[in-house]
Design an enzyme around this catalytic site. Structure first.
Site, PDB file in Angstrom:
ATOM      1  N   ARG A 232       0.855  -1.174   0.000  1.00  0.00           N
ATOM      2  CA  ARG A 232       0.000   0.000   0.000  1.00  0.00           C
ATOM      3  C   ARG A 232       0.900   1.237   0.000  1.00  0.00           C
ATOM      4  NH1 ARG A 232      -4.759  -1.230  -1.628  1.00  0.00           N
ATOM      5  NH2 ARG A 232      -5.880   0.284  -0.360  1.00  0.00           N
ATOM      6  N   GLU A 261      -3.307   8.480  -5.375  1.00  0.00           N
ATOM      7  CA  GLU A 261      -3.444   7.922  -6.718  1.00  0.00           C
ATOM      8  C   GLU A 261      -4.649   8.542  -7.416  1.00  0.00           C
ATOM      9  OE1 GLU A 261      -3.521   3.652  -6.501  1.00  0.00           O
ATOM     10  OE2 GLU A 261      -1.580   3.533  -5.478  1.00  0.00           O
ATOM     11  N   HIS A 280      -0.460   1.219 -10.297  1.00  0.00           N
ATOM     12  CA  HIS A 280      -1.260   0.288  -9.485  1.00  0.00           C
ATOM     13  C   HIS A 280      -1.871  -0.802 -10.361  1.00  0.00           C
ATOM     14  CE1 HIS A 280      -3.610   0.065  -5.456  1.00  0.00           C
ATOM     15  NE2 HIS A 280      -3.356  -1.145  -5.928  1.00  0.00           N
TER      16      HIS A 280
END
Length: 330
Positions: A232, A261, A280
């Protein structure tokens, strides 16, 4: 759930996921956006968080009633660990089983890319420059994988298959783990970092792991070591990582997750020396949406029949324990 009524299942998504077709007639499926959550949650029996990047749930979670089961189409559950849900009787499950091997393959690919300087090769090709270079072997180097769950374990297995010597770090130490033998505790990480050529962050986000990779941690690593984060974003203090890269303390890094993000176009991370940025996507393969739907459909069948669910999250820990509770399926 064992009654004969048709359960009402909310699906938090912009559009209905195609993979839920097997539930037609078995559930009253209702796809909702964040704007409708507050109105719909109190009457729902279950909630599928298909849009797992949402931050809307804490503000709209009902004070009474609401879903008895919440499933997220993600491995990380930190966005669901808000007090009202943690303290409720609602069962939370995740998509464990979908992401582990793809993420492990991503890590292996980035390790090879960094060791073999693929970025440098591609840059020289674009410039039509023929420049012979030597690169590194990965076999025999040492990796520390932080995160003792399924993603960390898959990563450890995959790196070991490439010949790396791997140490796995988890919440608690174990010396008789049936899969990896020894698991080091987080408290042992400081002693492992100085000998690591590769450090892989694959831990869930909890109060214990937040900001665990900071200036102090990077200073403990050997000069030239590489750092990868597939856990994370908030595991890492990005300003400290940036400084370590600019000072040459680290030999390179690869980040697939970030504190914010999407990564802002003006972020200095884009131009950090030796840093490989990916959006991601380490777990996302050509079949991932079907795989996510399959996990939920299987769990719905279990839930409807009153059978133990897969991937039940320990809400106090903030993740699915590696060792399942007695009688629960793996």
């Amino acid at each position: 759930m064992t009654d004969t009524t048709t359960p009402r299942v909310l699906v938090l998504s912009g559009e209905p996921p195609a993979g839920l077709a097997p539930l037609a007639g078995l559930a009253e499926l209702r796809t909702v956006t964040e704007e409708r959550l507050a109105a719909e949650l109190p009457g729902a029996d279950a909630l599928l968080v298909w849009d797992f990047s949402t931050d809307a749930l804490p503000a709209v979670w009902p004070r009474a009633g609401g879903p008895r089961w919440v499933h997220t189409a993600s491995a990380g559950v930190d966005r669901l660990m808000f007090p009202a849900l943690v303290d409720s009787d609602t069962v939370v499950t995740n998509a464990r089983g979908v992401f582990e091997q793809p993420i492990a393959e991503y890590v292996a690919g980035q390790v090879l890319a960094l060791a073999k300087d693929f970025a440098g090769t591609y840059a020289r090709q674009r410039e039509r420059v023929w420049e012979h270079r030597v690169t590194e072997r990965v076999a025999g180097t040492r990796a520390v994988v932080v995160g003792g769950g399924p993603i960390g374990r898959a990563t450890a297995r995959t790196l070991a298959a490439l010949g790396l010597r791997v140490s796995l770090v988890g919440r608690t130490a174990r010396t008789d783990d049936p899969e990896v033998g020894r698991v080091h505790a987080f408290a042992e990480l400081d002693a492992l970092l100085p000998d690591a050529d590769w450090v892989v962050a694959a831990a869930p986000l909890t109060e214990q792991t937040r900001d665990m990779f900071d200036a102090r941690a990077f200073a403990l690593m050997k000069r030239g070591a590489r750092f990868l984060n597939v856990g994370r974003g908030p595991l890492v203090v990005e300003e400290d990582l940036l400084y370590a890269l600019r000072q040459g303390r680290l030999g390179g890094a690869a980040l697939d997750v970030f504190r914010e993000e999407p990564l802002d176009r003006d972020s200095p991370l884009w131009d950090a020396p030796g840093l490989l940025v990916s959006p991601h996507m380490s777990a996302d393969t050509t079949t991932w949406l079907d795989d996510l739907a399959e996990v939920f459909v299987d769990n719905f069948t279990r839930w409807r029949a009153g059978r133990p669910l897969r991937n039940v999250v320990d809400k106090k820990l903030g993740y699915v324990p590696v060792t399942p509770v007695e009688g629960a399926p793996r």
